[in-house]
Design a protein around this motif. Structure first.
Motif: not given
Length: 346
Positions: A7-8, A87, A103, A105
């Motif tokens: 995840t982020a 992603s 993730n 970003r």
């Protein structure tokens, strides 16, 4: 076979443990590979139209690092631009299956900042920079400021310029002050604090821009000799964060990819620079045995040609898919117990 989901928040934890020099070396290898013309595969990106987004698929492989596919969705509504959903799928070289989904970003900001840091290391003629000037308040600027401050302990003053005094700017300054307590931070509002902006620009040893501006953010005459500038924001012909006059002051412009910048870097297109004026950063470094496990070496002769070509130095990045392969595989390899493992298939 299990699938690792990162995840982020997981990316942030892993990224914070990676030394800036390791990131810098990784991007040096990526750019060196790109400029060599071999050892990688990067097909043209594909896009499909969704009801609310245009979704881009960007596959790439670096022979010595791995294979991945980055998926980015661009909102059709210009108001809905609070960060692009992204992603990256990392593939297993042995089975061909999906090894992890990450993730992307923060990964994008991190790999771009690492490339800019490499450029600063290669081109900045000031041995002990003390002042840093940044335009923008998004993830890109946060990553650029953070990596440069980690790499240069001599920087004592950092100015963040944003188009408005909003919550995003306040939150960014809060995080940066917490991470770098020995640095003095100040903020300026673009077009409202022109005298102070001129002063900050003249004093800056390093300038980074990461905005979607279509007009110059500052006057080219304000930039002092010896300053290094990283241009990150523009990615279309219409965008231009600086004027052609600033590019002419550099003489030669260093880029991540000559081909990509020729079609996407608005500043370079408007300035009508010749092929001889554009230098790929990958040609400024070399590796023993072309191995990513060795430290890069600076090609001093070529770097000197760039720094002596003008009063300042400039690096322009539009981003290349090989960077995504490299950073995603590094994060997955360093994940350890971080992330969630899901039983996907046998």
């Amino acid at each position: 076979m299990s699938l690792l989901v990162i995840t982020a928040a997981d990316v942030s934890r892993i990224a914070s443990s990676i030394d800036h020099s390791r990131l810098e070396n990784l991007m040096a290898f990526v750019f060196h590979t790109l400029s060599s013309g071999s050892g990688f595969d990067a097909p043209l990106r594909k896009s499909i139209n969704m009801s609310q987004h245009e979704t881009l698929f960007m596959p790439a492989r670096v022979q010595a690092l791995g294979t991945s596919i980055k998926v980015v969705s661009i909102p059709r509504d210009p108001v809905n631009q609070g960060g692009l959903p992204a992603s990256t799928l990392v593939l297993d070289e042995g089975t061909g299956g999906v090894r992890a989904i990450v993730n992307a970003r923060q990964l994008t900001a991190l790999r771009t900042a690492a490339g800019a840091l490499l450029a600063t290391r290669l081109l900045l003629s000031i041995p002990r920079p003390t002042t840093f000037l940044a335009f923008g308040a998004g993830k890109q600027i946060e990553a650029h400021v953070d990596l440069h401050l980690r790499a240069y302990s001599t920087i004592k003053t950092c100015t963040i310029v944003n188009k408005s005094n909003n919550q995003r700017l306040f939150d960014l300054l809060t995080r940066l002050k917490s991470a770098h307590p020995t640095v003095t931070f100040q903020s300026l509002i673009l077009k409202e604090d022109l005298p102070r902006l001129e002063q900050a620009t003249r004093a800056a040893n390093i300038i980074c821009t990461a905005t979607s501006s279509k007009e110059p953010l500052f006057d080219a005459k304000w930039v002092s000799p010896g300053t290094h500038v990283n241009l990150i924001g523009s990615y279309t012909r219409e965008m231009a964060e600086v004027s052609s006059d600033l590019l002419y002051q550099a003489g030669k412009i260093v880029v991540d990819s000559r081909e990509a910048c020729a079609s996407e870097a608005g500043e370079l297109i408007k300035a009508r620079l010749s092929k001889e004026d554009i230098v790929e950063i990958g040609t400024l470094v070399q590796f023993d045995n072309n191995s990513p496990d060795t430290d890069y070496k600076k090609v001093h002769r070529l770097c000197d040609e760039v720094t002596k070509a003008g009063k300042i130095t400039i690096f322009k990045s539009v981003g290349v898919g090989l960077q995504d392969v490299a950073i995603a595989n590094m994060v997955v390899n360093l994940a350890g117990e971080i992330g969630t493992r899901v039983d996907s298939y046998d």
